[in-house]
Design a protein around this motif. Structure first.
Motif, PDB file in Angstrom:
ATOM      1  N   SER A  51       0.843  -1.207   0.000  1.00  0.00           N
ATOM      2  CA  SER A  51       0.000   0.000   0.000  1.00  0.00           C
ATOM      3  C   SER A  51       0.872   1.249   0.000  1.00  0.00           C
ATOM      4  O   SER A  51       2.074   1.186   0.301  1.00  0.00           O
ATOM      5  N   GLY A  52       0.240   2.383  -0.295  1.00  0.00           N
ATOM      6  CA  GLY A  52       0.943   3.660  -0.210  1.00  0.00           C
ATOM      7  C   GLY A  52       1.279   3.999   1.238  1.00  0.00           C
ATOM      8  O   GLY A  52       2.341   4.561   1.523  1.00  0.00           O
ATOM      9  N   SER A  53       0.366   3.668   2.153  1.00  0.00           N
ATOM     10  CA  SER A  53       0.633   3.934   3.582  1.00  0.00           C
ATOM     11  C   SER A  53       1.881   3.195   4.015  1.00  0.00           C
ATOM     12  O   SER A  53       2.739   3.751   4.714  1.00  0.00           O
ATOM     13  N   THR A  77      -3.815  16.641   3.190  1.00  0.00           N
ATOM     14  CA  THR A  77      -3.265  15.424   2.583  1.00  0.00           C
ATOM     15  C   THR A  77      -4.073  14.275   3.157  1.00  0.00           C
ATOM     16  O   THR A  77      -4.799  14.448   4.145  1.00  0.00           O
ATOM     17  N   TYR A  78      -3.953  13.097   2.572  1.00  0.00           N
ATOM     18  CA  TYR A  78      -4.617  11.934   3.175  1.00  0.00           C
ATOM     19  C   TYR A  78      -3.934  11.635   4.507  1.00  0.00           C
ATOM     20  O   TYR A  78      -2.725  11.829   4.658  1.00  0.00           O
ATOM     21  N   ASP A 148       5.653  12.714  -0.881  1.00  0.00           N
ATOM     22  CA  ASP A 148       4.462  11.880  -0.908  1.00  0.00           C
ATOM     23  C   ASP A 148       3.810  12.062  -2.281  1.00  0.00           C
ATOM     24  O   ASP A 148       3.130  13.060  -2.543  1.00  0.00           O
ATOM     25  N   CYS A 150       1.780   9.841  -3.649  1.00  0.00           N
ATOM     26  CA  CYS A 150       0.700   8.848  -3.725  1.00  0.00           C
ATOM     27  C   CYS A 150      -0.406   9.303  -4.671  1.00  0.00           C
ATOM     28  O   CYS A 150      -1.067   8.486  -5.297  1.00  0.00           O
ATOM     29  N   GLN A 151      -0.615  10.621  -4.771  1.00  0.00           N
ATOM     30  CA  GLN A 151      -1.624  11.123  -5.713  1.00  0.00           C
ATOM     31  C   GLN A 151      -0.950  11.673  -6.968  1.00  0.00           C
ATOM     32  O   GLN A 151      -1.565  12.410  -7.731  1.00  0.00           O
ATOM     33  N   SER A 172       1.201   5.442  -4.198  1.00  0.00           N
ATOM     34  CA  SER A 172       0.084   4.521  -3.924  1.00  0.00           C
ATOM     35  C   SER A 172      -0.485   4.057  -5.255  1.00  0.00           C
ATOM     36  O   SER A 172      -0.559   4.837  -6.212  1.00  0.00           O
ATOM     37  N   ASN A 174      -3.599   2.442  -5.105  1.00  0.00           N
ATOM     38  CA  ASN A 174      -4.930   1.970  -4.709  1.00  0.00           C
ATOM     39  C   ASN A 174      -5.949   2.280  -5.815  1.00  0.00           C
ATOM     40  O   ASN A 174      -5.629   2.910  -6.818  1.00  0.00           O
ATOM     41  N   LYS A 177      -6.217   5.697  -7.667  1.00  0.00           N
ATOM     42  CA  LYS A 177      -5.038   6.362  -8.205  1.00  0.00           C
ATOM     43  C   LYS A 177      -4.960   6.212  -9.730  1.00  0.00           C
ATOM     44  O   LYS A 177      -5.610   5.361 -10.323  1.00  0.00           O
TER      45      LYS A 177
HETATM   46  C1  LIG Z   1      -1.505  11.729  -0.325  1.00  0.00           C
HETATM   47  C2  LIG Z   1      -1.644  10.292   0.051  1.00  0.00           C
HETATM   48  N1  LIG Z   1      -0.726   9.735   0.857  1.00  0.00           N
HETATM   49  C3  LIG Z   1      -0.799   8.442   1.204  1.00  0.00           C
HETATM   50  C4  LIG Z   1      -1.827   7.617   0.770  1.00  0.00           C
HETATM   51  C5  LIG Z   1      -1.892   6.210   1.242  1.00  0.00           C
HETATM   52  O1  LIG Z   1      -2.022   5.284   0.208  1.00  0.00           O
HETATM   53  P1  LIG Z   1      -2.818   3.892   0.398  1.00  0.00           P
HETATM   54  O2  LIG Z   1      -4.278   4.208   0.393  1.00  0.00           O
HETATM   55  O3  LIG Z   1      -2.401   3.099  -0.801  1.00  0.00           O
HETATM   56  O4  LIG Z   1      -2.365   3.296   1.661  1.00  0.00           O
HETATM   57  C6  LIG Z   1      -2.809   8.162  -0.068  1.00  0.00           C
HETATM   58  C7  LIG Z   1      -3.936   7.339  -0.537  1.00  0.00           C
HETATM   59  O5  LIG Z   1      -5.037   7.751  -0.737  1.00  0.00           O
HETATM   60  C8  LIG Z   1      -2.723   9.529  -0.432  1.00  0.00           C
HETATM   61  O6  LIG Z   1      -3.642  10.094  -1.214  1.00  0.00           O
END
Ligand SMILES: Cc1ncc(COP(=O)(O)O)c(C=O)c1O
Length: 416
Positions: A51-53, A77-78, A148, A150-151, A172, A174, A177
């Protein structure tokens, strides 16, 4: 997911047919994707994760962040950007975003204190952070930069891809994305030792399969290995990404051209860094007030950046209640090493960000929008702007049919 079809189905079916679902010693899809995506980004290594996390947490661990360190992150941000700092045992320090919806370099510099060791620019909604300013500040204050991205799959900044500019970049894959395999993520890095540490953070057993490098001692961590099903789908998605981003950039240009004259009324194109190399799946406008933005989205269903729930610090309960880990002894907020780190969070702390976010409206683009769809979007933006900002009566409005907003992606509460 923006585009997927028979090619993805065939690639996944092949992995299953060949009984080759495990990446080490069995399949070759993850290795192939890592090499190809590293080339695409212009970095030496890319390490896939579940995962991105997890990719973000692995990046933080790999660069050596831990108890006693503050890490600057943006207010928008997420929430995984914040929780990954806590996963490494460090303390997130939240600062404002500016009108680009990305971290404000002035706010970063103003926040730096004796405990600050890193900054996380987030290319939010596919829009670039001001990386020149951030890298300059980081160099001056010896900060580690974790991008980061991820987006930010497919996007870039002044000729370089997102995730390849800082010391390390996290992605990420997911479902929402630009490139997806359902879930998934990964880390981009140039330094060989950091790459080895990242792989160990992603999969503590990695060295067992790939051989032990005596310069990098293994450490314990949670497993977040990617499967060959993910690698196979990503290999197909990587072939699609540039065409897809190109189509959305062309749509964005048409929409901006078609709505440019509305800035007379106060509908302004949102300021962007490196505007032509974004990978955004929406066009953004900054309105004069939050009230105007909320009336705009009622007329033309679209999204207010400040109303997307989990993407703004006011929704990050783990920080607000200082619950940084399941076990109290592992909670960075309780750790003596973090005693001198700044760790007070209130819902009012980044009021400037909230004010900007509440008057920024996002209109979705899509690689499969037809010329008619795009003409309808331009028409509807014009109608909403004239009603909200120009005094036109709603019953005089000629709204065209439009695709519904993805309520799940943007966390919109559907009104009963
Ligand atoms: C900016 C940002 N960071 C981190 C993440 C984490 O990614 P994941 O959902 O794959 O764990 C996301 C996912 O939506 C994100 O948008």
């Amino acid at each position: 997911m923006y585009a997927a079809g028979q090619e993805e189905i065939d690639a996944i079916a092949n992995v299953i047919r060949n009984h080759a679902l495990f990446r080490y010693g069995v399949g070759g899809e993850c290795d192939r994707f890592e090499a190809r995506y590293a080339r695409y980004l212009g970095v030496k290594h890319f390490a896939l994760a579940a995962s991105g996390s997890n990719a973000l947490a692995a990046a933080m661990t790999a660069v050596g962040l831990g108890p006693g360190d503050e890490v600057i992150i943006p207010a928008h941000t997420y929430m995984a950007t914040a929780t990954s700092v806590l996963a490494a045992g460090a303390i997130p320090l939240i600062v404002d975003v500016d009108e680009t919806l990305t971290i404000d370099p002035d706010a970063v510099e103003a926040a730096i204190g004796p405990r600050t060791r890193a900054v996380v620019p987030v290319h939010m909604w596919g829009a670039a952070c001001n990386m020149n300013a951030i890298m300059k500040i980081a160099e001056k204050h010896k900060l580690i930069v974790i991008e980061d991205s991820c987006q930010g799959v497919g996007g870039g900044y002044e000729g370089r891809k997102f995730g390849s500019i800082g010391h390390v970049g996290a992605f990420s894959f997911n479902y929402y994305k630009n490139m997806t395999c359902g879930e998934g993520g990964g880390v981009a890095v140039n330094d060989d030792k950091l790459a080895e540490r990242t792989r160990c953070a992603i999969d503590p057993c990695h060295f067992y399969w790939h051989g032990r490098n005596d310069e990098v001692k293994p450490f314990a961590g949670n497993g977040a290995r990617a499967s060959e099903l993910m690698g196979a789908m990503l290999n197909v998605q990587l072939d699609r990404i540039d065409g897809m981003i190109g189509a959305m950039r062309a749509e964005k240009r048409k929409i901006l051209e078609g709505t440019g004259s509305l800035d007379n009324l106060g509908l302004r194109r949102t300021k962007m860094n490196s505007a032509d190399s974004d990978c955004a799946t929406q066009v953004m406008y900054t309105l004069p007030t939050a009230d105007a933005a909320s009336r705009f989205v009622k007329i033309f269903p679209s999204v207010i950046a400040g109303k997307t729930g989990r993407h703004t610090y006011t929704e990050w309960d783990q920080l607000l209640i200082q619950s940084g880990a399941a076990h109290p002894a592992m909670n960075p907020f309780n750790m003596p090493a973090n005693a001198e780190c700044r760790k007070v969070y209130t819902k009012e702390m980044c009021a400037r960000s909230l004010e900007i976010l509440d008057r920024t409206v996002m209109v979705a683009t899509h690689p499969q929008h037809s010329a008619d769809d795009i003409a309808g979007i331009i028409n509807n933006i014009g109608v909403a702007a004239r009603v909200v900002l120009g005094g036109m009566k709603l019953d005089e409005a000629d709204l065209r049919r439009a695709a519904p907003v993805d309520a799940q992606k943007f966390d919109l509460k559907v009104e009963a």
